[in-house]
Design an enzyme around this catalytic site. Sequence first.
Site, PDB file in Angstrom:
ATOM      1  N   ASP A   1      -6.844  -9.002  -4.296  1.00  0.00           N
ATOM      2  CA  ASP A   1      -6.785  -7.570  -4.017  1.00  0.00           C
ATOM      3  C   ASP A   1      -7.276  -6.798  -5.227  1.00  0.00           C
ATOM      4  O   ASP A   1      -6.539  -6.605  -6.194  1.00  0.00           O
ATOM      5  CB  ASP A   1      -5.363  -7.144  -3.658  1.00  0.00           C
ATOM      6  CG  ASP A   1      -5.269  -5.643  -3.370  1.00  0.00           C
ATOM      7  OD1 ASP A   1      -6.337  -5.019  -3.146  1.00  0.00           O
ATOM      8  OD2 ASP A   1      -4.165  -5.091  -3.377  1.00  0.00           O
TER       9      ASP A   1
ATOM     10  N   ASP B   1       0.853  -1.176   0.000  1.00  0.00           N
ATOM     11  CA  ASP B   1       0.000   0.000   0.000  1.00  0.00           C
ATOM     12  C   ASP B   1       0.906   1.248   0.000  1.00  0.00           C
ATOM     13  O   ASP B   1       1.838   1.339  -0.796  1.00  0.00           O
ATOM     14  CB  ASP B   1      -0.956  -0.059   1.204  1.00  0.00           C
ATOM     15  CG  ASP B   1      -2.077   0.963   1.173  1.00  0.00           C
ATOM     16  OD1 ASP B   1      -3.123   0.678   0.575  1.00  0.00           O
ATOM     17  OD2 ASP B   1      -1.901   2.050   1.752  1.00  0.00           O
TER      18      ASP B   1
ATOM     19  N   HIS C   1      -6.147  -7.310   0.311  1.00  0.00           N
ATOM     20  CA  HIS C   1      -5.229  -6.173   0.177  1.00  0.00           C
ATOM     21  C   HIS C   1      -4.198  -6.168   1.300  1.00  0.00           C
ATOM     22  O   HIS C   1      -3.007  -5.961   1.056  1.00  0.00           O
ATOM     23  CB  HIS C   1      -6.028  -4.877   0.177  1.00  0.00           C
ATOM     24  CG  HIS C   1      -5.191  -3.651   0.023  1.00  0.00           C
ATOM     25  ND1 HIS C   1      -4.459  -3.379  -1.115  1.00  0.00           N
ATOM     26  CD2 HIS C   1      -4.951  -2.610   0.872  1.00  0.00           C
ATOM     27  CE1 HIS C   1      -3.804  -2.243  -0.971  1.00  0.00           C
ATOM     28  NE2 HIS C   1      -4.090  -1.746   0.225  1.00  0.00           N
TER      29      HIS C   1
END
Length: 302
Positions: free
Chosen positions: A251, A124, A281
């Site tokens: 994801d 991320d 994710h």
Amino acid sequence: METLRTPEDRFIGLPDFDFEPHYADVPDLDGGTLRMAWVEAGPADGPVVLLLHGEPSWSFLYRHMLPVLAAAGLRAVAPDLVGFGRSDKPGSVSDVSYARQVEWTRSLVFDVLDLREVTLVGQDWGGLIGLRLAAEHPSRFARLVLANTGLPTGDIPMPEIWHLFREAVRTAPVLDIGRFVQSGCTTPMSDEIRAAYDAPFPAEEFKAAARAMPELVPTTPDDPASEANRAAWEILVVSPTPMLVAFSDRDPITGGMAPILKSMMAGAAGREHPTIAGAGHFLQEDAGPELANAVVAFVNAS
């Protein structure tokens, strides 16, 4: 810059997270300083693995990876980004920018910790920040592990689900951090685990960075961060630094970046890249040991 500091008692008794916190001050880029926190595991002289988390999580996300990396003889270092975890929280959304997050992180890992020969694990925002550091300070990095992340420039549209997430963060009267992390996982989290993700944020005023970060992802070519990210791409696509693309298979936010990274990055060429099965994710939460074992194998092989 006015900052808030989460009381230490918010972090007492967190499940599987008894790592001793460390603290250091870095310039806040506004004439003062702010405190950043990190945890680490493994031998102090072991090869360094830098674990960078994303939005809206914190180093707690890596609690199941730290012991695996340490047992393999690696020094695993997991900072809390400014605005998250035990690190200080900016009091205003306007105090947070992409460039500042890159510089705050650089100050901690290079100026304070003087990390070298680093294996980056970025997920991320940990990838958005870590890849900028890798491009701008290539001599500090030995390897790059990218896990459900990317380096957006605004030239390619983000998926619709990401826009829905950004809008949800923007409009939520109360930002439920634990719920947002759970929504990015395939496995149910206990109330205790969700509370641990909520722990850094005792009140809404502590969540300025969590509110700000989705708005800072470049979505147009003229975004303030786009030029720097394009410059980073130009460096990274020809960089010989070994790269492992270790994405999960569930994801919808960043999944489309995996084939792009594998095909475009010179450091990823000719390598077998693992797919972490059954994870969302936040693959560290869903399959932390599997990702950690992939990192260990990568370090040992390169």
